[in-house]
Design an enzyme around this catalytic site. Sequence first.
Site, PDB file in Angstrom:
ATOM      1  N   SER A  24     -37.730 -46.704  37.549  1.00 19.00           N
ATOM      2  CA  SER A  24     -38.164 -45.313  37.456  1.00 19.00           C
ATOM      3  C   SER A  24     -37.210 -44.474  36.610  1.00 19.00           C
ATOM      4  O   SER A  24     -37.560 -43.388  36.171  1.00 19.00           O
ATOM      5  CB  SER A  24     -38.263 -44.691  38.854  1.00 19.00           C
ATOM      6  N   CYS A  86     -36.455 -52.198  40.314  1.00 25.40           N
ATOM      7  CA  CYS A  86     -36.630 -50.999  41.128  1.00 25.40           C
ATOM      8  C   CYS A  86     -37.215 -51.429  42.462  1.00 25.40           C
ATOM      9  O   CYS A  86     -38.236 -52.132  42.491  1.00 25.40           O
ATOM     10  CB  CYS A  86     -37.577 -50.039  40.405  1.00 25.40           C
ATOM     11  N   GLU A 167     -27.051 -39.529  40.920  1.00 25.11           N
ATOM     12  CA  GLU A 167     -27.465 -39.099  39.587  1.00 25.11           C
ATOM     13  C   GLU A 167     -26.804 -37.790  39.157  1.00 25.11           C
ATOM     14  O   GLU A 167     -26.641 -37.537  37.964  1.00 25.11           O
ATOM     15  CB  GLU A 167     -28.989 -38.975  39.532  1.00 25.11           C
ATOM     16  N   CYS A 199     -31.542 -50.311  46.888  1.00 21.97           N
ATOM     17  CA  CYS A 199     -31.834 -49.348  45.819  1.00 21.97           C
ATOM     18  C   CYS A 199     -30.871 -49.656  44.690  1.00 21.97           C
ATOM     19  O   CYS A 199     -29.670 -49.876  44.945  1.00 21.97           O
ATOM     20  CB  CYS A 199     -31.664 -47.912  46.291  1.00 21.97           C
TER      21      CYS A 199
END
Length: 282
Positions: A24, A86, A167, A199
Site C-alpha cells: 500500500s 503487505c 511513517e 506488518c
Amino acid sequence: MTTAAPTPAVSVALAARPIGMFDSGIGGLTVARAVAQRLPHERIVYFGDTAHLPYGDKSTAAIQAYSIKICDLLLRQHCKLIVIACNSASAAAYELVREYVGSKAQVLSVIDPIVAHLGQAYAGHRVGLIGTKQTVNSNVYKKKVDDLDAGVDLQSLATPLLVPMIEEGFFRNSISDDIIGTYLGNPALADIDALVLACTHYPLIKEQIARFYAGRVDVLDASDVVAAAAESYLAAHGLLAPASATPPAHHFYVSDFTRSFEESTRIFFEQEVHLEHYPLWE
C-alpha cells in the site's frame, strides 16, 4: 509423444526476469530489502500504492481491486514472481490474485511463510501477533495456524497507531516507547513465547519491541522468512537470476509522489532509492 525440454536460452531468459513486489505504500520495502540482501543478483520491481495508503483501514473489495490492477502492471514488467509485500493485501487478496495471475507468475504472500515457520518452530507454544485492524480482523493468521494442527495458541492484537507513528518518523524515542509499551502490555499478549510482527512497517521498531521484552520473547520479522521462501521457490524451479558483475537495476514506482515518500524509502530500504511516479489510477 514427449514434449521437448526448454532450451537453455529460454531458461536463462526466464531466470533474468524481475521479482515484482507491491504494498500500500513504502512499508513493503522492508521485504524488498530482505530479498535484495538474500538474493543480490535479483532485479526488483516494486510498486507502492501511495495513493491509497494505508490498506489497513480499507474494505476487502477495495484492496482486491487495487491488487489486481497492480498485478497487471507487474505482469507487463514480465515478473517471474510476485510478492504481496503487505499483510493487509495478503489477507484480503492473495487467493484472488493467485487465481488471476494463473500460470504467468508465482504469487507469494507475506503470511504463508511465517505461518509455516510457526508450525515448525513453535508447536505447542503461545504466540502473539500484532498488525493492522484489517489484518487482525480478517483472522487469516489464526485460521491458517489452526489448520496446521500444531498446537500453536495464536493471540492477535490490532495496533493501529504504529503505522502512522512510523511513517511520521516517531520511533526510536520515548514517545514511541510509550505507545509500543502500552500495546505490548495488553493482556491479550500475556505469557507469549514469540511475537509475530504482522506488518511490514514493524521491522523498523523491532529493536524497541525486543528491548521491551528483554529477551523473554522471540520477536519474529516476517521479511526474512519471506525472503527465504522466495529463494526456495526460485531455486526449486531453476529461476534464480544468473550472477552478474554489475548490481541489478531495481525500479520503484509509487501511485502518488511526495518528497517525504522518497526520503522515507531510504529508511525502509537502507539504500538510496529513486521513486518513479506511475499514476496507475488516472
